[in-house]
Design a protein around this motif. Sequence first.
Motif, PDB file in Angstrom:
ATOM      1  N   LEU A   1     -13.842  90.488 -74.659  1.00  0.00           N
ATOM      2  CA  LEU A   1     -12.730  90.742 -73.755  1.00  0.00           C
ATOM      3  C   LEU A   1     -13.191  91.480 -72.499  1.00  0.00           C
ATOM      4  N   ALA A   2     -14.132  92.392 -72.687  1.00  0.00           N
ATOM      5  CA  ALA A   2     -14.626  93.158 -71.545  1.00  0.00           C
ATOM      6  C   ALA A   2     -15.361  92.263 -70.557  1.00  0.00           C
ATOM      7  N   SER A   3     -16.223  91.384 -71.076  1.00  0.00           N
ATOM      8  CA  SER A   3     -16.981  90.498 -70.192  1.00  0.00           C
ATOM      9  C   SER A   3     -16.060  89.500 -69.481  1.00  0.00           C
ATOM     10  N   LEU A   4     -15.032  89.016 -70.178  1.00  0.00           N
ATOM     11  CA  LEU A   4     -14.105  88.080 -69.554  1.00  0.00           C
ATOM     12  C   LEU A   4     -13.246  88.772 -68.501  1.00  0.00           C
ATOM     13  N   ALA A   5     -12.894  90.026 -68.755  1.00  0.00           N
ATOM     14  CA  ALA A   5     -12.110  90.775 -67.775  1.00  0.00           C
ATOM     15  C   ALA A   5     -12.903  90.965 -66.483  1.00  0.00           C
ATOM     16  N   VAL A   6     -14.198  91.232 -66.622  1.00  0.00           N
ATOM     17  CA  VAL A   6     -15.058  91.387 -65.443  1.00  0.00           C
ATOM     18  C   VAL A   6     -15.235  90.049 -64.732  1.00  0.00           C
ATOM     19  N   LYS A   7     -15.430  88.992 -65.504  1.00  0.00           N
ATOM     20  CA  LYS A   7     -15.676  87.666 -64.924  1.00  0.00           C
ATOM     21  C   LYS A   7     -14.497  87.185 -64.099  1.00  0.00           C
ATOM     22  N   TYR A   8     -13.266  87.401 -64.593  1.00  0.00           N
ATOM     23  CA  TYR A   8     -12.084  86.883 -63.912  1.00  0.00           C
ATOM     24  C   TYR A   8     -11.327  87.951 -63.121  1.00  0.00           C
ATOM     25  N   SER A   9     -11.879  89.156 -63.069  1.00  0.00           N
ATOM     26  CA  SER A   9     -11.283  90.257 -62.289  1.00  0.00           C
ATOM     27  C   SER A   9      -9.850  90.559 -62.726  1.00  0.00           C
ATOM     28  N   VAL A  10      -9.666  90.714 -64.037  1.00  0.00           N
ATOM     29  CA  VAL A  10      -8.361  91.065 -64.595  1.00  0.00           C
ATOM     30  C   VAL A  10      -8.547  92.219 -65.572  1.00  0.00           C
ATOM     31  N   GLN A  11      -7.454  92.712 -66.113  1.00  0.00           N
ATOM     32  CA  GLN A  11      -7.493  93.808 -67.064  1.00  0.00           C
ATOM     33  C   GLN A  11      -7.567  93.279 -68.495  1.00  0.00           C
ATOM     34  N   VAL A  12      -8.263  94.011 -69.352  1.00  0.00           N
ATOM     35  CA  VAL A  12      -8.365  93.625 -70.766  1.00  0.00           C
ATOM     36  C   VAL A  12      -6.981  93.601 -71.401  1.00  0.00           C
ATOM     37  N   THR A  13      -6.148  94.583 -71.066  1.00  0.00           N
ATOM     38  CA  THR A  13      -4.806  94.638 -71.651  1.00  0.00           C
ATOM     39  C   THR A  13      -3.974  93.416 -71.249  1.00  0.00           C
ATOM     40  N   ASP A  14      -4.190  92.902 -70.042  1.00  0.00           N
ATOM     41  CA  ASP A  14      -3.449  91.718 -69.600  1.00  0.00           C
ATOM     42  C   ASP A  14      -3.882  90.481 -70.384  1.00  0.00           C
ATOM     43  N   ILE A  15      -5.162  90.376 -70.686  1.00  0.00           N
ATOM     44  CA  ILE A  15      -5.649  89.249 -71.488  1.00  0.00           C
ATOM     45  C   ILE A  15      -5.059  89.313 -72.888  1.00  0.00           C
ATOM     46  N   LYS A  16      -5.071  90.501 -73.483  1.00  0.00           N
ATOM     47  CA  LYS A  16      -4.533  90.662 -74.833  1.00  0.00           C
ATOM     48  C   LYS A  16      -3.037  90.367 -74.865  1.00  0.00           C
ATOM     49  N   ARG A  17      -2.327  90.826 -73.857  1.00  0.00           N
ATOM     50  CA  ARG A  17      -0.879  90.608 -73.824  1.00  0.00           C
ATOM     51  C   ARG A  17      -0.558  89.119 -73.677  1.00  0.00           C
ATOM     52  N   LEU A  18      -1.287  88.419 -72.817  1.00  0.00           N
ATOM     53  CA  LEU A  18      -1.026  87.002 -72.599  1.00  0.00           C
ATOM     54  C   LEU A  18      -1.337  86.177 -73.833  1.00  0.00           C
ATOM     55  N   ASN A  19      -2.345  86.600 -74.606  1.00  0.00           N
ATOM     56  CA  ASN A  19      -2.757  85.834 -75.775  1.00  0.00           C
ATOM     57  C   ASN A  19      -2.178  86.365 -77.084  1.00  0.00           C
ATOM     58  N   ASN A  20      -1.271  87.323 -76.971  1.00  0.00           N
ATOM     59  CA  ASN A  20      -0.608  87.863 -78.157  1.00  0.00           C
ATOM     60  C   ASN A  20      -1.632  88.427 -79.148  1.00  0.00           C
ATOM     61  N   MET A  21      -2.552  89.224 -78.635  1.00  0.00           N
ATOM     62  CA  MET A  21      -3.631  89.796 -79.442  1.00  0.00           C
ATOM     63  C   MET A  21      -3.362  91.270 -79.697  1.00  0.00           C
ATOM     64  N   ILE A  22      -3.731  91.705 -80.895  1.00  0.00           N
ATOM     65  CA  ILE A  22      -3.633  93.121 -81.255  1.00  0.00           C
ATOM     66  C   ILE A  22      -5.020  93.749 -81.284  1.00  0.00           C
ATOM     67  N   SER A  23      -5.940  93.090 -81.962  1.00  0.00           N
ATOM     68  CA  SER A  23      -7.300  93.592 -82.087  1.00  0.00           C
ATOM     69  C   SER A  23      -8.212  92.919 -81.066  1.00  0.00           C
ATOM     70  N   ASP A  24      -9.199  93.671 -80.577  1.00  0.00           N
ATOM     71  CA  ASP A  24     -10.184  93.099 -79.663  1.00  0.00           C
ATOM     72  C   ASP A  24     -11.024  92.031 -80.342  1.00  0.00           C
TER      73      ASP A  24
END
Length: 269
Positions: free
Chosen positions: A131-154
């Motif tokens: 999640l951290a590497s993808l957040a850096v790659k796409y210039s977004v927040q980790v929490t936003d990725i988790k929220r969009l994908n309905n994720m609880i655990s990293d």
Amino acid sequence: MGCCCDQDDDVEILRHLNPSPPVQSLPPEPPPEDSSAVVLSPMNSHFLALSCRDILRLIFENLSIPDLARSSCVSRLWHSVASDQEIVSGAFKAPWKVKDVVGKPSSWSFWRDNCLGKFAISHRILRGDSLASLAVKYSVQVTDIKRLNNMISDHGIYSRERLLIPIGNPNILINSICYIEMDAIAKREVAVLYLDGIPITHHLYGKETCERGMSSVQVNKRVLHLLSRSMMVDDETAQYYLSISNGDPRAALTEFAEDIRWERHLSIA
């Protein structure tokens, strides 16, 4: 001295000799410049253009989503034209200059909101992704990725074929083609953008993936539960590691440990 009657006769003679010019009516004042423009309004029920389907289409093609919603409440004809999918999809993609939106949503309410959150990038999970590497790659927040994908655990990233990445820069949507998809794991319907231009078939993200994985590995529920407790992850993540390890719990633990070690090394670096 003349009498008063003679004076009246003289006045009357002079009136005939020098008649007064006729009174001319003043020309009407020109109407204000604004009044020459025809105002299109639902109140102009006598205006024939408002009952012509072709003219209504030309007008509605320039309206926004909220204006189309208001127009659909005027009459049955207006509702029919304003609800046309071609017109609605055009209004949906207009603010972001999207070239085309492919597919039909499961619910008409999908078109009611065309905010940036209705769009997402499809990222196929590769080994080493986090999640951290993808957040850096796409210039977004980790929490936003988790929220969009309905994720609880990293660690839920390892149980998925792909992730939906929120769009931070809207310029990426200019002249793009998006595909309306229902992501079964994220439980969200979005207009998906594939940066490589090749959309993956929808069934990869639906129930068929889980069914195919379960039938090929024949996971025992007890083993899966013990493995998830050992990894301290959910059952889906444990199932993923079992599937890539051919059903060997020990190999699944080894694969999981290697991924955790790699993540820690990446965070330290």
